[in-house]
Design a protein around this motif. Sequence first.
Motif, PDB file in Angstrom:
ATOM      1  N   THR A 265      -3.975   5.326  -7.591  1.00  0.00           N
ATOM      2  CA  THR A 265      -5.240   4.620  -7.692  1.00  0.00           C
ATOM      3  C   THR A 265      -4.829   3.198  -8.797  1.00  0.00           C
ATOM      4  O   THR A 265      -5.790   3.717  -9.608  1.00  0.00           O
ATOM      5  CB  THR A 265      -5.916   5.283  -6.944  1.00  0.00           C
TER       6      THR A 265
ATOM      7  N   GLU B 177      -4.110   9.378 -10.635  1.00  0.00           N
ATOM      8  CA  GLU B 177      -2.397   8.938 -10.136  1.00  0.00           C
ATOM      9  C   GLU B 177      -2.116  10.518 -10.543  1.00  0.00           C
ATOM     10  O   GLU B 177      -2.954  11.256 -11.508  1.00  0.00           O
ATOM     11  CB  GLU B 177      -1.321   7.822 -11.165  1.00  0.00           C
TER      12      GLU B 177
ATOM     13  N   GLU C 136       5.436  13.374  -1.785  1.00  0.00           N
ATOM     14  CA  GLU C 136       4.199  12.110  -1.807  1.00  0.00           C
ATOM     15  C   GLU C 136       3.475  11.872  -2.812  1.00  0.00           C
ATOM     16  O   GLU C 136       3.072  13.089  -3.405  1.00  0.00           O
ATOM     17  CB  GLU C 136       3.798  12.290  -0.283  1.00  0.00           C
ATOM     18  N   TYR C 137       3.372  11.371  -3.260  1.00  0.00           N
ATOM     19  CA  TYR C 137       2.092  11.012  -4.699  1.00  0.00           C
ATOM     20  C   TYR C 137       1.308   9.293  -4.567  1.00  0.00           C
ATOM     21  O   TYR C 137       2.221   9.032  -4.175  1.00  0.00           O
ATOM     22  CB  TYR C 137       3.116  10.943  -6.215  1.00  0.00           C
ATOM     23  N   TYR C 138       0.625   9.631  -4.959  1.00  0.00           N
ATOM     24  CA  TYR C 138      -0.684   8.208  -4.950  1.00  0.00           C
ATOM     25  C   TYR C 138      -1.444   8.232  -6.102  1.00  0.00           C
ATOM     26  O   TYR C 138      -0.614   8.273  -7.446  1.00  0.00           O
ATOM     27  CB  TYR C 138      -2.221   9.052  -4.091  1.00  0.00           C
TER      28      TYR C 138
ATOM     29  N   ASP D 267       6.148   7.426  -1.900  1.00  0.00           N
ATOM     30  CA  ASP D 267       7.538   8.425  -1.502  1.00  0.00           C
ATOM     31  C   ASP D 267       8.378   8.839  -2.614  1.00  0.00           C
ATOM     32  O   ASP D 267       9.142   7.015  -2.412  1.00  0.00           O
ATOM     33  CB  ASP D 267       7.665   8.401  -0.413  1.00  0.00           C
TER      34      ASP D 267
ATOM     35  N   HIS E 283       0.225   4.697  -2.148  1.00  0.00           N
ATOM     36  CA  HIS E 283       0.939   6.006  -1.558  1.00  0.00           C
ATOM     37  C   HIS E 283       2.399   5.814  -2.127  1.00  0.00           C
ATOM     38  O   HIS E 283       3.647   5.163  -1.431  1.00  0.00           O
ATOM     39  CB  HIS E 283       1.096   6.657  -0.457  1.00  0.00           C
TER      40      HIS E 283
ATOM     41  N   ILE F 224      -5.981   2.099  -3.193  1.00  0.00           N
ATOM     42  CA  ILE F 224      -5.003   3.789  -3.166  1.00  0.00           C
ATOM     43  C   ILE F 224      -3.077   3.133  -2.643  1.00  0.00           C
ATOM     44  O   ILE F 224      -3.704   2.950  -1.515  1.00  0.00           O
ATOM     45  CB  ILE F 224      -5.874   4.313  -2.360  1.00  0.00           C
TER      46      ILE F 224
ATOM     47  N   SER G 290       0.909  -0.651  -0.085  1.00  0.00           N
ATOM     48  CA  SER G 290      -0.282  -0.145  -0.117  1.00  0.00           C
ATOM     49  C   SER G 290       1.041   1.181  -0.128  1.00  0.00           C
ATOM     50  O   SER G 290       0.483   2.042  -0.039  1.00  0.00           O
ATOM     51  CB  SER G 290      -0.813  -0.362   1.075  1.00  0.00           C
ATOM     52  N   ALA G 291       2.247   1.002   0.245  1.00  0.00           N
ATOM     53  CA  ALA G 291       3.113   2.214   0.242  1.00  0.00           C
ATOM     54  C   ALA G 291       3.941   2.387   0.202  1.00  0.00           C
ATOM     55  O   ALA G 291       5.500   0.452  -0.607  1.00  0.00           O
ATOM     56  CB  ALA G 291       3.341   2.834   1.590  1.00  0.00           C
TER      57      ALA G 291
END
Length: 607
Positions: free
Chosen positions: A388, A373, A384-386, A406, A404, A402, A335-336
């Motif tokens: 989906t 995104e 920091e970006y995302y 970095d 996350h 989602i 998730s990250a």
Amino acid sequence: MRGDEMRKMIGLLSVCFLVLATAMVLSALDTKADGKNLLNPAYFQGDAGENVFYTNPRHPVTSGVYTLSVPAGLGSVLLVESGGEILVNESDSASLMCDSEDSDVMVCRLELTESDFYMEMRGGAAYQHFGHFGLDGFQLEKGEEATPYEPYQPKDDVAPVFSGSGFIVLSYTETQTLEELVDAHVGAYDEIDGDLSDEIVIAEDGYSEHSTTTGEYEATLEVSDSSGNTAYFTLVVIVKDEIPPVITGPDTLHVDVDKPPLLEDLIDEHFLFYDDYDGALDGYVVYEDSYSDALGVLGEKSVTIGVVDASGNETFKTFSVIVEDVTPPSIVGPSAVEILLSEPMSFEEVLLLYALADNHTPEEDIALYIHEENLSENLDTPGEYYLTLQAVDASGNETLKIVHVDILDDVAPELNGPVNHRISYTVEFDWVQLRNQLFVYDNVDDLTVDDVAMREHNVVEGEIGSYTVVFEVSDAAGNLAFHSVVVDVIDDVPPVFVVDDRIIVTEGSSLSEGELLSIASQSATAKTFEAVSFEILHDDYSAFKDTPGLYSYEIEMTNESGEKLVHAFDVVVEEPQAERGVAAVLWIALCGLGLIGASYVVLKRRE
């Protein structure tokens, strides 16, 4: 016998015959006649012997006084016996009284007791009259008074007849009274009175109290004609429930292929069986079922059920069961995510971190989409970006994940420049000047030499030797870069001539402010005053240090007691080569003679 006596005898016999004829007429009377004339023409007939006689069975005559009216002049009338039985005798005959009220009618009155009798008339006139007119003019009526002739009206002894069905079938919901049912379905007719439907009377009613309850109920109807003949009719009313029951429920049901319920549980949960008459119904019948044998198979199945009420009415319902996959696919992966700029990743490489799984759809058939995104355009920019991700299986179930992301800057800046540096021992160590000779670069941040700091150094000013200066620079991410410079402190001061009031600088040399103060501190005046600090009050030299000439210099000295003393002297910049020899001779002479004991010479070599 005399003529008069003969006429009297004939008249008497005629009267007797008339009396007998009247008695025979009475034997032909019909006590069931409905009108006032009791003589029924159907009971008389004639024969070839000119006789008119009564041939029908005898009918009783009730006791009473009767009046017989007959046409006058019909001839002789004879009363006879029939079958050897005496029809009229003294016991049931009364006194006969006949008279002619007019020329056409003879009226006879007699009183009779109840008996049977038979009449026969003889004579051509009677036969001719009967042949032409029948019994027109013959009238027997009860009572003593003769009334005008009326034709015979036969007595009605036939009861009326009911028409219509004896059975009426209707629904319990039909709110019809028995009277309405009789009016609509039953009629009555009499041959004499005609239609008697409106005269029908309900004698017994077993229906009205049960009109909304199924069953068979009887009602007795009766009708009477004007003659008092009464007919009865039994009407059977059958109250039925002909309304089929109702099955309420959806036409389509959706079930999870991973948790399919049993058909009976589906029906119990979603369907109701109800009948307006019986109320709730418990039982049902499954007529078609393509669902139960394929509980774990995706697709649409058909089921047909039916229900029967207590009256046998049946209802069917067909519905569909759609077995579907309602479980969304899984997106397996972190998730990250951290991406280091020292180990960059492409967008495709990021997507490869994730696998897809589903309970029914193979992984290769699961569609993966980028729902939203802000990463792809910033893969080389820390922040920091995302991202989906959207996965869709073959049944249209979708999952969003989602992530996350970095992006970290772990790359240190570049710090380059000279690694060696030389300064005079007479010069103050200036690290900023040295720093400004460096070059700095960072992959992310815009760094300049102003961002470079001196981390450490071991330079001792004024002492000849080799020292190290370490510089450092940090980017916004905290990455550090270092650069070391070896600083060599050297003696590069050329020789100079110093007297108490004058400092001579040889050609090609120059003195800094610090060097001038250092030489001045060695003068006899400074030593005598025991000066510990100096402050320049006047300086003509520094601006013209490369130009030969004589320049004034003035300093203020302070000793440990805080006393101040102003000391002025000259700085002489030597002339070119020729003049320098004279200065050397003078310097040697002065030293040799020792005229000024406090004077000395400092030699500073050019670098």
